[in-house]
Structure formats: structure tokens, C-alpha cells
Design a protein around this motif. Structure first.
Motif, PDB file in Angstrom:
ATOM      1  N   UNK A  10       1.070  -1.582  -0.268  1.00 28.20           N
ATOM      2  CA  UNK A  10      -0.261  -0.421   0.469  1.00 28.20           C
ATOM      3  C   UNK A  10       1.007   1.088  -0.108  1.00 28.20           C
ATOM      4  N   UNK A  11       0.701   2.330  -0.641  1.00 30.52           N
ATOM      5  CA  UNK A  11       1.091   3.427  -0.503  1.00 30.52           C
ATOM      6  C   UNK A  11      -0.602   4.215  -0.372  1.00 30.52           C
ATOM      7  N   UNK A  12       0.786   5.503   0.772  1.00 33.58           N
ATOM      8  CA  UNK A  12      -0.252   6.329   0.530  1.00 33.58           C
ATOM      9  C   UNK A  12       0.460   7.951  -0.450  1.00 33.58           C
ATOM     10  N   UNK A  13      -0.100   8.287  -1.016  1.00 32.91           N
ATOM     11  CA  UNK A  13       0.564   9.510  -1.613  1.00 32.91           C
ATOM     12  C   UNK A  13      -0.394  10.338  -2.192  1.00 32.91           C
ATOM     13  N   UNK A  14      -0.713  11.440  -1.948  1.00 31.08           N
ATOM     14  CA  UNK A  14      -1.343  12.979  -2.032  1.00 31.08           C
ATOM     15  C   UNK A  14      -1.458  14.015  -1.104  1.00 31.08           C
ATOM     16  N   UNK A  15      -1.462  15.088  -1.391  1.00 29.88           N
ATOM     17  CA  UNK A  15      -1.981  16.097  -1.661  1.00 29.88           C
ATOM     18  C   UNK A  15      -3.120  17.158  -0.847  1.00 29.88           C
ATOM     19  N   UNK A  16      -3.440  18.069  -0.712  1.00 32.72           N
ATOM     20  CA  UNK A  16      -4.310  18.660  -0.225  1.00 32.72           C
ATOM     21  C   UNK A  16      -3.712  20.287   0.653  1.00 32.72           C
ATOM     22  N   UNK A  17      -4.765  21.423   0.312  1.00 36.26           N
ATOM     23  CA  UNK A  17      -4.142  22.512  -0.088  1.00 36.26           C
ATOM     24  C   UNK A  17      -5.379  23.119   1.556  1.00 36.26           C
ATOM     25  N   UNK A  18      -5.881  21.848   2.506  1.00 34.82           N
ATOM     26  CA  UNK A  18      -6.581  22.361   3.795  1.00 34.82           C
ATOM     27  C   UNK A  18      -6.137  23.004   5.272  1.00 34.82           C
ATOM     28  N   UNK A  19      -6.549  24.628   4.347  1.00 35.85           N
ATOM     29  CA  UNK A  19      -5.817  25.616   5.586  1.00 35.85           C
ATOM     30  C   UNK A  19      -5.413  25.125   7.136  1.00 35.85           C
ATOM     31  N   UNK A  20      -6.264  24.234   7.911  1.00 30.51           N
ATOM     32  CA  UNK A  20      -5.743  23.044   8.967  1.00 30.51           C
ATOM     33  C   UNK A  20      -3.659  22.975   8.667  1.00 30.51           C
ATOM     34  N   UNK A  21      -4.312  22.283   7.657  1.00 32.46           N
ATOM     35  CA  UNK A  21      -3.374  21.534   6.929  1.00 32.46           C
ATOM     36  C   UNK A  21      -2.065  22.125   6.812  1.00 32.46           C
ATOM     37  N   UNK A  22      -2.458  23.338   6.273  1.00 28.27           N
ATOM     38  CA  UNK A  22      -1.081  24.512   6.200  1.00 28.27           C
ATOM     39  C   UNK A  22      -0.916  25.139   7.146  1.00 28.27           C
ATOM     40  N   UNK A  23      -1.204  25.126   7.792  1.00 29.81           N
ATOM     41  CA  UNK A  23      -1.465  25.758   9.282  1.00 29.81           C
ATOM     42  C   UNK A  23      -0.373  25.106   9.817  1.00 29.81           C
ATOM     43  N   UNK A  24      -0.412  23.821  10.492  1.00 31.78           N
ATOM     44  CA  UNK A  24       0.641  22.951  10.903  1.00 31.78           C
ATOM     45  C   UNK A  24       1.677  23.029  10.405  1.00 31.78           C
ATOM     46  N   UNK A  25       1.668  22.571   8.883  1.00 30.09           N
ATOM     47  CA  UNK A  25       2.820  23.224   8.146  1.00 30.09           C
ATOM     48  C   UNK A  25       4.164  23.859   8.320  1.00 30.09           C
TER      49      UNK A  25
END
Length: 215
Positions: free
Chosen positions: A30-45
Motif C-alpha cells: 500500500x502507498x499513501x500519496x496525496x496532496x491537500x490545500x486544507x487551511x488547517x493542514x497548511x497551518x500545521x506545516x
């Protein structure tokens, strides 16, 4: 590092366009490979902390599948953790999670993997204003003899900008090769003069600004 932070010059989610997650493991395919522009996740970055705002909805929508993605996560996310940033089960389901801590790692399936690769990428936002052009014209008057004048000469024997105190007729046969020669010929006022190129160089005469008041 699991976040950018002010120390690197990043202060908010607006500094990041999106966040990319990738992992694979030696114990399964199994491979996890995705991107997201979710505001909360960008804030955590940027901040490295979820606070208490990590919700299931942050992971189950608004994300984009990338190459070789085959995991049920993050679509099947049913629980989250506010601990850490992106390493201690930020999203998980009943059958697996994204998890890496010390020697234990999971990539979408329960059970420790002997070897795994977990990667988090951020795509940064571009500058908000156009950079200053490196070819902008200086506003100060040139001080070098090779600098271009601010105005085009009207003739090969342009008169100085200040009123001359001595004759300013330039010899018609040989054009002086320096400001010093003009001074020796009696052309003392500071101004714009035509300087001849080195004989045999094939270069055209130059129009320069001569400061006759400096030593």
C-alpha cells in the motif's frame, strides 16, 4: 523538522499553497500519496502544532490523489490525533494509520513495518509583489568617465552645461582622448565632452561627463 516556522521566515498558512504526503512500507504494497490545500493542514506545516483543531473533515475532503496512491487513507479517516505535527497518527482508521515514532512506523496498515519511508512536502506560495528590476536606470549623475550621460549630445563637440570661462572650440582634426587633455587645451568647465577611442581599437568615440573640479 516537521514544520517550517518563523525561524525560516514563514508565519501563516498563507505562506503555503499545499502539503504533500507520501509513504510506503516493506511489509505491504500500500502507498499513501496525496496532496491537500486544507487551511488547517497548511497551518500545521508552518506552526508544527494542531492545537485542538485537527478534525476528521480536514483529511476526508479537499485532497488530490497523486501517482501510485493505493491506500484507503486519507479518504477512510475515522480518527485523528492532536499530538505532534505530522508524525503521531494525524489521521488514521480502524485498519491503519500514518504513524512514525522512534522505531515504530505505519503506512496505512496496522502492524509495525520493518522499513518505511514517510515524506512530507510543502509547496510554498510565491512573492506577493514583483521584484525590483535589476536593470533599472540609476537616478544619480554618473561619476565614472565611462558612464553614459543623462542627455544625448547635440554634436560631437557638445558645450559644457556651465558657462565657459575660456574658448570651448574642439580641434577638428584630433579629438582629445581624456578629460585631462581637454583641461590642457583650456576647456576647464565641468560638463559633457567627446573622448576619442584608442587608435586602432575600432571603437567609436565616447561621450563622457568630465568633472574638472576634482584633482
Amino acid at each position: 523538522h516537521w514544520h517550517l516556522g518563523p525561524a525560516l521566515g514563514y508565519n501563516s498558512a498563507n505562506d503555503v499553497l499545499d502539503v504533500r504526503f507520501f509513504c510506503n512500507a516493506s511489509s505491504h504494497d500500500r502507498v499513501i500519496h496525496f496532496k491537500t490545500s486544507n487551511h488547517h493542514i497548511r497551518s500545521v506545516a508552518v506552526s508544527g502544532s494542531h492545537g485542538d483543531q485537527n478534525f476528521v473533515a480536514n483529511w476526508t475532503s479537499g485532497w488530490t490523489v497523486l501517482s501510485n496512491h493505493s491506500s484507503h487513507l486519507p479518504a477512510a479517516t475515522s480518527s485523528v490525533s492532536n499530538y505532534g505535527a505530522f508524525y503521531s497518527s494525524p489521521f488514521s482508521s480502524y485498519s491503519g494509520s500514518w504513524y512514525i515514532y522512534n522505531s515504530y512506523a505505519e503506512c496505512g496498515r496496522r502492524g509495525q513495518s520493518e522499513r518505511s519511508s514517510h515524506q512530507v512536502w510543502v509547496r510554498l506560495a510565491g512573492p506577493t509583489s514583483a521584484p525590483t528590476s535589476p536593470t533599472s536606470t540609476p537616478t544619480a549623475s554618473p561619476t565614472s568617465l565611462t558612464a553614459s550621460p543623462t542627455a544625448a549630445p547635440t554634436s560631437p563637440t557638445v558645450s559644457p552645461t556651465s558657462s565657459p570661462t575660456s574658448p570651448t572650440t574642439v580641434p577638428t582634426v584630433i579629438t582629445p582622448a581624456s578629460c585631462a587633455e581637454y583641461m590642457h587645451l583650456g576647456h576647464a568647465p565641468t560638463g559633457v565632452y567627446t573622448i576619442s577611442a584608442k587608435p586602432g581599437s575600432g571603437l567609436p568615440d565616447q561621450t563622457v561627463y568630465c568633472d574638472m573640479e576634482e584633482d
